[in-house]
Enzyme design. Structure first.
Site, PDB file in Angstrom:
ATOM      1  N   ARG A 233     -57.535 -57.359 -48.431  1.00 13.67           N
ATOM      2  CA  ARG A 233     -57.017 -58.683 -48.139  1.00 13.67           C
ATOM      3  C   ARG A 233     -57.906 -59.339 -47.089  1.00 13.67           C
ATOM      4  O   ARG A 233     -58.342 -58.703 -46.131  1.00 13.67           O
ATOM      5  CB  ARG A 233     -55.570 -58.617 -47.623  1.00 13.67           C
ATOM      6  N   GLU A 262     -58.246 -68.484 -49.465  1.00 13.11           N
ATOM      7  CA  GLU A 262     -58.886 -68.503 -50.775  1.00 13.11           C
ATOM      8  C   GLU A 262     -58.405 -69.724 -51.540  1.00 13.11           C
ATOM      9  O   GLU A 262     -57.207 -69.982 -51.562  1.00 13.11           O
ATOM     10  CB  GLU A 262     -58.547 -67.235 -51.568  1.00 13.11           C
ATOM     11  N   HIS A 281     -62.829 -62.908 -55.399  1.00 14.36           N
ATOM     12  CA  HIS A 281     -61.649 -62.065 -55.647  1.00 14.36           C
ATOM     13  C   HIS A 281     -61.648 -61.550 -57.095  1.00 14.36           C
ATOM     14  O   HIS A 281     -60.680 -61.745 -57.840  1.00 14.36           O
ATOM     15  CB  HIS A 281     -60.363 -62.853 -55.356  1.00 14.36           C
TER      16      HIS A 281
END
Length: 308
Positions: A233, A262, A281
């Site tokens: 994370r 993000e 990601h």
């Protein structure tokens, strides 16, 4: 009705529809919360990824909701006490994309060690400096893991196959567990992992204790010239402190698949750092993992609805 407000694979969507349920699918619906709330008025299930915050506010819009399916393993966007209070079940496919994430970490390790991208760009620009791009071997180097769950164990297995030494910290693991013993992982404290790791890979969940875990004080414990990889994370890492460590040379490089926030804003301090590589990601987004995640969540949601 089942509402799917983020991307699901065609096979997962087909499985939902094969059960005879009405399915409303709009992979961009998460961006319009009022429209999502309106769709939930008659919904018995909601399927999300990581962009939709599922909390009391959203659950109030779905009085008939029985289950929320999460297309992925992180639960940061799911307020679980709110689900429990509303009597809504949660289904997520624990560990199902662990192989994909572990292989991404290996790709990152190899990238940092051999810099194929830089060497190829050098040749494309007309160069042929062999000594500048020899890199180094992973064999004999120490990999530190913070978190030794489904992903961490798979990373350790692959790293050991490359001849790396592995140290790890995880309060849920015991040194005499079979997986730990078989892989010859040395379980130590988190500060000891930081002091030992030539490569540090993060696999811890986001909790109040792990938020900002990688910051100036902890980065200072790492050996000069070491590397950081984060597929867990973004909030585990203090961005400004990481940038300072990279620019000073204390860290030789870093690969981040997760950032905070993000997507990464254009003026974010993580942008424009030469020895930092950021991907959007994608570690768990292999084709195989996405098929498996979508089908598993579809099956789980249908089972909890009693229509599987």
């Amino acid at each position: 009705m089942i509402v799917v407000c983020e991307f699901i694979s065609p096979s997962g969507l087909q499985r939902l529809r094969q059960a005879g349920m009405e399915v409303y699918y709009d992979p961009q619906l998460w961006q319009d919360r009022p429209a999502l709330k309106a769709r939930l008025a008659q919904a018995t299930a909601l399927v999300v990824r990581n962009q939709t915050r599922v909390d009391a506010d959203l659950l109030k819009a779905g009085p008939h909701l029985k289950v929320v399916g999460r297309l992925g393993v992180g639960l940061d966007n799911i307020v679980q006490p709110d689900l429990e209070a509303a009597g809504v079940a949660l289904y997520y496919p624990r560990g199902i994309n662990a192989n994909a994430v572990a292989e991404y970490v290996l790709a990152a390790l190899l990238h940092l060690a051999r810099n194929l991208v830089g060497a190829a760009a050098h040749v494309a620009q007309g160069g042929w400096n062999r000594t500048a791009f020899g890199g180094f071997e992973l064999s004999g180097k120490t990999l530190g893991l913070i978190g030794l769950g489904e992903v961490g164990l798979r990373v350790a297995r692959r790293a050991r196959a490359f001849g790396m030494q592995v140290v790890a910290s995880d309060p849920m693991r015991l040194p005499w567990e079979m997986a730990v013993e078989d892989l010859e992982i040395r379980l130590v404290s988190t500060p000891e992992v930081l002091r030992s790791a030539q490569f540090l890979s993060l696999h811890a969940p986001l909790t109040p204790e792990t938020r900002g875990l990688i910051r100036a004080e902890t980065l200072a414990l790492m050996p000069r010239g070491s590397y950081l990889i984060n597929t867990a994370r973004g909030e585990l890492v203090e961005a400004a402190d990481l940038v300072a460590a990279l620019r000073s040379g204390h860290l030789a490089g870093a690969v981040l698949d997760v950032v905070d926030p993000e997507p990464l804003p254009a003026e974010h301090p993580l942008r424009g750092v030469d020895n930092l590589w950021i991907t959007p990601h994608i570690a768990g987004l292999s084709a195989e993992a996405q098929e498996a995640v979508s089908l598993r969540v579809a099956e789980g949601v249908l089972h909890l609805l009693g229509v599987a």
